[in-house]
Write a protein that holds these residues in place. Structure first.
Motif, short mmCIF file in Angstrom:
data_model
loop_
_atom_site.label_atom_id
_atom_site.label_comp_id
_atom_site.label_asym_id
_atom_site.label_seq_id
_atom_site.Cartn_x
_atom_site.Cartn_y
_atom_site.Cartn_z
N SER A 164 0.86 -1.18 0.00
CA SER A 164 0.00 0.00 0.00
C SER A 164 0.90 1.23 0.00
O SER A 164 2.09 1.14 0.34
CB SER A 164 -0.88 0.02 1.26
OG SER A 164 -0.06 0.25 2.40
N GLU A 165 0.32 2.36 -0.37
CA GLU A 165 1.13 3.59 -0.38
C GLU A 165 1.60 3.93 1.03
O GLU A 165 2.72 4.40 1.23
CB GLU A 165 0.32 4.74 -0.98
CG GLU A 165 0.16 4.58 -2.49
CD GLU A 165 -0.93 5.45 -3.08
OE1 GLU A 165 -1.03 6.63 -2.68
OE2 GLU A 165 -1.69 4.94 -3.92
N ARG A 170 5.54 4.36 1.97
CA ARG A 170 6.08 5.55 2.60
C ARG A 170 6.90 5.20 3.85
O ARG A 170 7.99 5.72 4.09
CB ARG A 170 4.93 6.50 2.98
CG ARG A 170 5.48 7.81 3.45
CD ARG A 170 4.47 8.77 3.98
NE ARG A 170 5.24 9.69 4.80
CZ ARG A 170 5.18 11.00 4.75
NH1 ARG A 170 4.31 11.58 3.97
NH2 ARG A 170 5.95 11.74 5.51
N CYS A 206 7.54 -0.78 -6.30
CA CYS A 206 6.64 -0.04 -7.22
C CYS A 206 6.23 -0.83 -8.45
O CYS A 206 5.57 -0.29 -9.34
CB CYS A 206 7.29 1.27 -7.63
SG CYS A 206 7.74 2.30 -6.22
N SER A 241 4.32 1.79 -10.71
CA SER A 241 3.21 2.54 -10.14
C SER A 241 3.71 3.90 -9.65
O SER A 241 4.49 3.98 -8.70
CB SER A 241 2.60 1.76 -8.97
OG SER A 241 1.89 2.65 -8.12
N PRO A 245 1.99 6.32 -8.08
CA PRO A 245 1.60 6.62 -6.69
C PRO A 245 2.50 5.93 -5.66
O PRO A 245 2.85 6.52 -4.63
CB PRO A 245 0.16 6.10 -6.61
CG PRO A 245 -0.33 6.12 -8.02
CD PRO A 245 0.86 5.80 -8.88
N MET A 246 2.89 4.68 -5.93
CA MET A 246 3.80 3.99 -5.00
C MET A 246 5.18 4.66 -5.03
O MET A 246 5.85 4.78 -4.01
CB MET A 246 3.92 2.51 -5.37
CG MET A 246 2.68 1.69 -5.06
SD MET A 246 2.40 1.49 -3.27
CE MET A 246 3.49 0.08 -2.95
N ARG A 261 5.76 7.79 -5.62
CA ARG A 261 5.65 9.04 -4.85
C ARG A 261 5.69 8.75 -3.35
O ARG A 261 6.37 9.44 -2.58
CB ARG A 261 4.34 9.76 -5.21
CG ARG A 261 3.99 10.90 -4.25
CD ARG A 261 2.70 11.59 -4.64
NE ARG A 261 2.91 12.59 -5.68
CZ ARG A 261 3.34 13.84 -5.45
NH1 ARG A 261 3.61 14.25 -4.23
NH2 ARG A 261 3.52 14.67 -6.45
N ALA A 262 4.98 7.71 -2.94
CA ALA A 262 4.89 7.40 -1.51
C ALA A 262 6.26 7.04 -0.94
O ALA A 262 6.68 7.55 0.10
CB ALA A 262 3.90 6.25 -1.28
N TYR A 263 6.98 6.14 -1.61
CA TYR A 263 8.31 5.74 -1.12
C TYR A 263 9.25 6.95 -1.10
O TYR A 263 9.97 7.18 -0.14
CB TYR A 263 8.91 4.61 -1.98
CG TYR A 263 10.19 4.09 -1.39
CD1 TYR A 263 10.18 3.02 -0.49
CD2 TYR A 263 11.42 4.69 -1.67
CE1 TYR A 263 11.36 2.56 0.09
CE2 TYR A 263 12.60 4.24 -1.09
CZ TYR A 263 12.56 3.17 -0.21
OH TYR A 263 13.72 2.74 0.37
#
Ligand SMILES: Nc1ncnc2c1ncn2[C@@H]1O[C@H](COP(=O)(O)OP(=O)(O)O)[C@@H](O)[C@H]1O
Ligand SMILES: [Mg+2]
Length: 365
Positions: free
Chosen positions: A124-125, A129, A255, A271, A273-274, A276-278
């Motif tokens: 999950s994002e 993170r 990702c 991905s 969004p993934m 960006r989160a990491y």
């Protein structure tokens, strides 16, 4: 078995009396046991280190001790608890960092860190993170570490070294497969220069060499019960390299919307969004210490590491599948294609990835 383990544990300078020794699942590389003690002493992790992967266990343990002690000092200086936020290596009664048993197997002990939360997979994002925060904090605590570390796995993420192996593998053509792989070999050759240019920046010092973890999966990060990063564990692979290698390798695995060996290439994408989160987690801990040359190539490092993996899977296929375990005949070729699809997805989204890094680097600087 129980007695053998007891005998091995008794070699180490443990506090308290050993009550029990039980296997602890979860790892893939080492055999891990938990040693429970009485008399209010700490519990311990006892590991048989995998000497097929790590040819020099004493040098590896010396790396782990240096890095752990440094992190412990930094944590203590910040007012934290070094027994929980750093690994503590427990020596043998003669002061060695590992014990070699009669069968030539190497054993090492660290203090068990209790009451922690761990995750198997960053799916999950929110978890991506957290993973980024974990590795970012680990690198940040080691930003002022300046002792040399042993190169426990030679040429790790060094593309010059890989190309030397690659050229030999093509020349050898051990499995007679080269003639059918013109397209796939072209994937590697057409990017050779681009990848060498990146690595030359590392060799020249434009991108600095620091301490890397080299096994950044989320299961190697312990969190406290409030979800805060507590301690990065599994330091077997710590070495000197560019921070970007840890980042790139994490992106390669966190990702990917498909599997590393996905036969269905439609499932494989990077991905965003993934990513960006990491990246957000990572830069929130690390942005202030990275130099511009590192920030500028952070997004590219994901391509570098993914490219290296395409090369390694294809090279093993060319060699006749001697390095990676395979589950079926063309497994290494399927892996090659799946990682190449991921690389292409990263190339297509390169601009967007750079924009994310730029935005978040500015936010956390
Ligand atoms: N110091 C520690 N405190 C608590 N748990 C630990 C500690 N060291 C290892 N573990 C647990 O044991 C598992 C395997 O250890 P690890 O060092 O990651 O081995 P492997 O290299 O085989 O993955 C970890 O995922 C974690 O659950
Ligand atoms: Mg592990």
């Amino acid at each position: 078995m129980k007695e053998a383990l007891m005998r091995i544990a008794s070699q180490f300078a443990l506090e308290g009396t050993v009550r029990s020794i039980d296997p602890l699942g979860g790892g893939f590389i080492n055999d891990t046991f938990i040693v429970r003690t009485s008399d209010g002493a700490p519990d311990y992790i006892l590991q048989r280190k995998n000497k097929n992967i790590f040819p020099d266990v004493p040098a590896m343990m010396e790396n782990i001790r240096k890095v752990s002690e440094h992190i412990g000092r930094r944590v203590a200086a910040e007012g934290g608890d070094p027994r929980r936020e750093a690994m503590t290596v427990v020596p043998t009664r003669d002061g060695a960092l590992c014990h070699c048993d009669a069968a030539g197997e190497y054993w090492a002990v660290t203090e068990f860190i209790a009451d922690t939360v761990a995750y198997d997979k960053a799916d999950s994002e929110a978890l991506a993170r957290k993973g980024g925060e974990g590795i970012g904090r680990f690198q940040a605590l080691l930003a002022d570490f300046d002792e040399p570390l042993a190169e426990t796995i030679k040429g790790f993420h060094n593309i010059r070294h890989r190309f030397a192996q690659w050229d030999e593998a093509l020349g050898r053509d051990a499995a007679g497969r080269v003639k059918d792989l013109a397209e796939e070999i072209g994937w590697i050759e057409s990017r050779r220069e681009e990848m060498m240019r990146f690595w030359e920046l590392v060799e020249q010092g434009t991108i600095p060499t620091r301490v890397t973890h080299n096994d950044t999966k989320i299961s190697n990060i312990l969190f406290d019960c409030t979800g805060r990063v507590l301690c990065v564990i599994d330091l077997d692979t710590v070495m000197n390299s560019t921070s970007l290698n840890d980042f790139g390798d994490a992106i390669r695995s966190y990702c990917n919307t498909g599997a590393e060996d996905d036969p269905d290439l439609d499932r494989v994408e990077l991905s965003l969004p993934m990513f960006r989160a990491y990246t957000e987690g990572y830069l929130s801990e690390r942005a202030r210490q990275l130099v511009p040359a590192e920030i500028d190539r952070l997004a590219f490092s994901a391509r570098y590491i993914t490219y290296e993996q395409v090369l390694r899977f294809l090279m093993d296929y060319i060699d006749g599948d001697t390095y990676y375990k395979t589950a079926y005949a063309d497994h290494n070729l399927v892996r090659t294609r799946a990682q190449y699809k991921l690389l292409q997805s990263m190339e297509r989204q390169a601009e967007a990835m750079c924009a994310v890094v730029g935005e978040l680097a500015a936010k956390y600087r």
